[in-house]
Design a protein around this motif. Structure first.
Motif, PDB file in Angstrom:
ATOM      1  N   SER A 101       0.824  -1.205   0.000  1.00 24.49           N
ATOM      2  CA  SER A 101       0.000   0.000   0.000  1.00 24.49           C
ATOM      3  C   SER A 101       0.856   1.251   0.000  1.00 24.49           C
ATOM      4  CB  SER A 101      -0.937  -0.005   1.224  1.00 24.49           C
ATOM      5  OG  SER A 101      -0.193   0.110   2.407  1.00 24.49           O
ATOM      6  N   GLN A 102       2.012   1.184   0.688  1.00 26.35           N
ATOM      7  CA  GLN A 102       2.920   2.337   0.698  1.00 26.35           C
ATOM      8  C   GLN A 102       3.508   2.561  -0.691  1.00 26.35           C
ATOM      9  OE1 GLN A 102       5.695   1.215   3.758  1.00 26.35           O
ATOM     10  NE2 GLN A 102       4.579   2.266   5.350  1.00 26.35           N
ATOM     11  N   LEU A 103       3.909   1.454  -1.343  1.00 20.51           N
ATOM     12  CA  LEU A 103       4.521   1.587  -2.658  1.00 20.51           C
ATOM     13  C   LEU A 103       3.542   2.116  -3.697  1.00 20.51           C
ATOM     14  CD1 LEU A 103       6.636  -1.692  -2.750  1.00 20.51           C
ATOM     15  CD2 LEU A 103       7.471   0.627  -2.449  1.00 20.51           C
ATOM     16  N   ALA A 104       2.242   1.808  -3.474  1.00 22.15           N
ATOM     17  CA  ALA A 104       1.236   2.261  -4.428  1.00 22.15           C
ATOM     18  C   ALA A 104       1.081   3.774  -4.421  1.00 22.15           C
ATOM     19  CB  ALA A 104      -0.100   1.588  -4.121  1.00 22.15           C
ATOM     20  N   ASP A 105       1.528   4.432  -3.332  1.00 21.32           N
ATOM     21  CA  ASP A 105       1.404   5.878  -3.221  1.00 21.32           C
ATOM     22  C   ASP A 105       2.429   6.621  -4.080  1.00 21.32           C
ATOM     23  OD1 ASP A 105      -0.654   5.534  -1.429  1.00 21.32           O
ATOM     24  OD2 ASP A 105       0.636   5.659   0.338  1.00 21.32           O
ATOM     25  N   PHE A 106       3.448   5.952  -4.530  1.00 23.12           N
ATOM     26  CA  PHE A 106       4.503   6.618  -5.270  1.00 23.12           C
ATOM     27  C   PHE A 106       4.116   6.793  -6.738  1.00 23.12           C
ATOM     28  CE2 PHE A 106       6.840   4.527  -1.768  1.00 23.12           C
ATOM     29  CZ  PHE A 106       7.369   5.668  -1.185  1.00 23.12           C
ATOM     30  N   PRO A 107       4.604   7.866  -7.366  1.00 22.70           N
ATOM     31  CA  PRO A 107       4.288   8.090  -8.788  1.00 22.70           C
ATOM     32  C   PRO A 107       5.064   7.124  -9.667  1.00 22.70           C
ATOM     33  CG  PRO A 107       5.858   9.723  -8.006  1.00 22.70           C
ATOM     34  CD  PRO A 107       5.435   8.937  -6.795  1.00 22.70           C
ATOM     35  N   PRO A 150      13.397   0.884  -1.478  1.00 24.14           N
ATOM     36  CA  PRO A 150      11.989   0.457  -1.570  1.00 24.14           C
ATOM     37  C   PRO A 150      11.009   1.465  -0.985  1.00 24.14           C
ATOM     38  CG  PRO A 150      13.367  -1.363  -0.847  1.00 24.14           C
ATOM     39  CD  PRO A 150      14.214  -0.125  -0.780  1.00 24.14           C
ATOM     40  N   GLY A 151      11.481   2.377  -0.159  1.00 25.69           N
ATOM     41  CA  GLY A 151      10.624   3.412   0.401  1.00 25.69           C
ATOM     42  C   GLY A 151      10.524   4.654  -0.461  1.00 25.69           C
ATOM     43  N   LEU A 152      11.104   4.597  -1.669  1.00 25.97           N
ATOM     44  CA  LEU A 152      11.076   5.741  -2.573  1.00 25.97           C
ATOM     45  C   LEU A 152      10.373   5.452  -3.890  1.00 25.97           C
ATOM     46  CD1 LEU A 152      14.749   7.021  -2.100  1.00 25.97           C
ATOM     47  CD2 LEU A 152      12.680   8.210  -1.368  1.00 25.97           C
ATOM     48  N   VAL A 153      10.145   4.152  -4.190  1.00 28.12           N
ATOM     49  CA  VAL A 153       9.576   3.785  -5.493  1.00 28.12           C
ATOM     50  C   VAL A 153       8.517   2.695  -5.344  1.00 28.12           C
ATOM     51  CG1 VAL A 153      11.714   4.339  -6.714  1.00 28.12           C
ATOM     52  CG2 VAL A 153      11.335   2.012  -5.898  1.00 28.12           C
ATOM     53  N   ASN A 157      17.140  -0.205  -9.650  1.00 28.24           N
ATOM     54  CA  ASN A 157      18.425  -0.820  -9.332  1.00 28.24           C
ATOM     55  C   ASN A 157      19.330  -0.878 -10.554  1.00 28.24           C
ATOM     56  OD1 ASN A 157      17.945  -1.316  -6.572  1.00 28.24           O
ATOM     57  ND2 ASN A 157      16.752  -3.142  -7.050  1.00 28.24           N
ATOM     58  N   SER A 158      18.758  -1.096 -11.731  1.00 31.05           N
ATOM     59  CA  SER A 158      19.555  -1.082 -12.965  1.00 31.05           C
ATOM     60  C   SER A 158      20.083   0.323 -13.256  1.00 31.05           C
ATOM     61  CB  SER A 158      18.714  -1.578 -14.147  1.00 31.05           C
ATOM     62  OG  SER A 158      18.366  -2.933 -13.994  1.00 31.05           O
ATOM     63  N   LEU A 159      19.218   1.326 -13.076  1.00 29.36           N
ATOM     64  CA  LEU A 159      19.653   2.713 -13.283  1.00 29.36           C
ATOM     65  C   LEU A 159      20.737   3.118 -12.295  1.00 29.36           C
ATOM     66  CD1 LEU A 159      16.239   4.522 -13.946  1.00 29.36           C
ATOM     67  CD2 LEU A 159      18.158   4.330 -15.546  1.00 29.36           C
ATOM     68  N   ASN A 160      20.548   2.714 -11.030  1.00 26.56           N
ATOM     69  CA  ASN A 160      21.526   3.055 -10.004  1.00 26.56           C
ATOM     70  C   ASN A 160      22.863   2.386 -10.303  1.00 26.56           C
ATOM     71  OD1 ASN A 160      21.867   4.620  -7.612  1.00 26.56           O
ATOM     72  ND2 ASN A 160      21.956   2.743  -6.422  1.00 26.56           N
ATOM     73  N   SER A 161      22.794   1.127 -10.750  1.00 26.95           N
ATOM     74  CA  SER A 161      24.013   0.427 -11.142  1.00 26.95           C
ATOM     75  C   SER A 161      24.638   1.083 -12.366  1.00 26.95           C
ATOM     76  CB  SER A 161      23.687  -1.043 -11.432  1.00 26.95           C
ATOM     77  OG  SER A 161      24.841  -1.745 -11.823  1.00 26.95           O
ATOM     78  N   GLN A 215      15.461  -7.151  -2.127  1.00 28.82           N
ATOM     79  CA  GLN A 215      14.456  -6.128  -1.803  1.00 28.82           C
ATOM     80  C   GLN A 215      13.038  -6.647  -1.983  1.00 28.82           C
ATOM     81  OE1 GLN A 215      15.821  -3.074  -4.479  1.00 28.82           O
ATOM     82  NE2 GLN A 215      16.939  -1.991  -2.882  1.00 28.82           N
ATOM     83  N   THR A 216      12.810  -7.455  -3.014  1.00 33.95           N
ATOM     84  CA  THR A 216      11.476  -7.955  -3.305  1.00 33.95           C
ATOM     85  C   THR A 216      11.004  -8.961  -2.264  1.00 33.95           C
ATOM     86  OG1 THR A 216      11.849  -7.661  -5.676  1.00 33.95           O
ATOM     87  CG2 THR A 216      10.044  -9.105  -5.043  1.00 33.95           C
ATOM     88  N   LEU A 217      11.886  -9.799  -1.794  1.00 28.43           N
ATOM     89  CA  LEU A 217      11.504 -10.870  -0.881  1.00 28.43           C
ATOM     90  C   LEU A 217      11.566 -10.482   0.589  1.00 28.43           C
ATOM     91  CD1 LEU A 217      13.272 -13.925  -2.601  1.00 28.43           C
ATOM     92  CD2 LEU A 217      10.901 -13.163  -2.825  1.00 28.43           C
TER      93      LEU A 217
END
Length: 408
Positions: A9-15, A139-142, A151-155, A343-345
């Motif tokens: 529910s938190q992740l759903a709030d992100f654009p 995970p608290g930003l996206v 993670n691919s972009l950050n890498s 992060q996913t698990l």
């Protein structure tokens, strides 16, 4: 299930990712910090070589910088108990001061090795806390579905720094000295500090009063052991990291001392590796659409290990560049996959401890590998030591064949 529901529910709030400007500022700060780190990696070996001329001293420095890996369980608890933004800011500020200090002392001509040892240990400690908190903050930003792309972009940004920074560092050191390169690194941490300070990061409320520190550590360890995809990627990384650490500890020393390659060319060789790394990070997200994590990780591990082995056998600049680029391509393709699996698990309240436990498992032998690199180089030369490193890294591919990874 309740934790999962709250997390979703938190992740759903992100654009959507394209409109998620805070996460791009976050990654921008990381890019500047990564840039400085790559200059640091070329400046420190050359600084030690200038002061001592000894590969053993370089091994000791590398070991001390990696020794704080043993503190990973406590870094995970800090990340899960306290405000992650504050931790990131404190780590950036501390590293800015420490790196700048040894840079100034070297420029003044009064830096001695007994001063370097505690400083690199301090830098290593702050980096461990920073990296764990950064991992847990993403995970608290996206949105959850954007994790692999982020993670691919950050890498990719990290590897963009790998492309540009060593060349810049090599030029600075060639015209001035390693001390000025470290001052650039110090400024990069300050810029990262300002970027993170501009963010509004959600602070999750965590009840840390009911559990002992050891129980919290055990909770993270038990989760990692029970979650097979995380466990088996960690087991694969143990051998891979050991071999890679042997290689990276000797890389600059091997090029400079054994092959007599000048500083500027070393910088461009490392920068060329960044090209492969950028491509690997980009291709990671593409290949994930068609292949399982198991296929990607196994193939990249085999090719990456063989590239290190061949690097130790080559003595022409062209092939050194090619093999190094192949290795960085594979490593950067694997990294986003492993990070996304964790992060996913992992539930939000365990993110820091899962990352800390995983890093401790995979990096615990890094200080030993860094120290052994110097000893082995003295005993049998840098070429054979790098060949051994490549063989160990290639064998690391076996655990990736575990069936649990086929499901993801």
């Amino acid at each position: 299930m309740g934790v999962r529901a709250v997390k979703l529910s938190q992740l759903a709030d992100f654009p959507p990712l394209k409109k998620n400007y805070p996460v791009f500022r976050f990654m921008g700060g990381n890019l500047i910090s990564f840039f400085g780190d790559q200059i640091y990696l070329i400046a420190i070996p050359l600084m030690v070589l200038s002061i001592t001329g000894s590969p053993v001293s370089m091994g000791i420095v590398a070991a001390l910088e990696r020794l704080p890996i043993l503190l990973q369980p406590f870094a995970g608890i800090l990340s899960d108990r306290f405000n992650r933004k504050c931790l990131l800011l404190l780590c950036d500020l501390g590293r800015c001061i420490l790196v700048g200090m040894i840079g100034i002392l070297f420029i003044m001509g009064i830096l001695e090795m007994w001063m370097v040892y505690p400083v690199v240990f301090g830098i290593g400690s702050l980096s461990q806390i920073y990296n764990t908190s950064q991992f847990a903050s993403v995970p608290g930003l996206v949105r959850r579905e954007d994790l692999q792309a982020v993670n691919s972009l950050n890498s990719g940004m990290f590897n963009l720094a790998v492309f540009f920074a060593p060349g810049v560092g090599g030029l600075i050191i060639s015209f001035l000295n390693p001390g000025y390169a470290l001052l650039v690194n110090s400024v990069s941490f300050l810029v990262s500090f300002l970027a993170i300070a501009s963010l509004r990061m959600k602070r999750e409320e965590r009840d840390s009063s009911k559990q002992s520190i050891w129980r919290e550590i055990r909770e993270g360890v038990e989760f990692v052991i029970q979650t097979k995809p995380i466990l088996y990627t960690n087991l694969a990384m143990v051998s891979s990291v050991f071999g890679t650490t042997l290689f990276l500890t000797l890389l600059v020393f091997h090029l400079k001392d054994s092959l007599d390659i000048n500083t500027v060319m070393i910088g461009w060789l490392l920068s060329a590796g960044g090209v492969g790394a950028i491509l690997g990070a980009v291709m990671s997200n593409f290949f994930r659409r068609w292949f399982s994590y198991r296929s990607i990780l196994f193939t990249a591990s085999v090719v990456g290990g063989l590239s290190i082995l061949l690097f130790g056998l080559m003595d022409t600049y062209f092939w050194l560049v090619i093999t190094n680029a192949a290795g960085t391509f594979c490593a950067s393709m694997m990294s986003p996959c492993i990070i996304t699996i964790r992060q996913t698990l992992s539930p939000d309240h365990l993110l820091g401890r899962v990352q800390a436990t995983s890093r401790l498992m995979t990096w615990i032998l890094m200080p030993i590998a860094a120290f052994l690199a110097g000893i082995l180089a003295e005993a049998m030369g840098t070429n054979l030591t790098i060949v051994l490193a490549g063989a160990l890294s290639t064998l690391a591919s076996i655990p990736y064949l575990h069936h649990s990874l086929k499901e993801y």
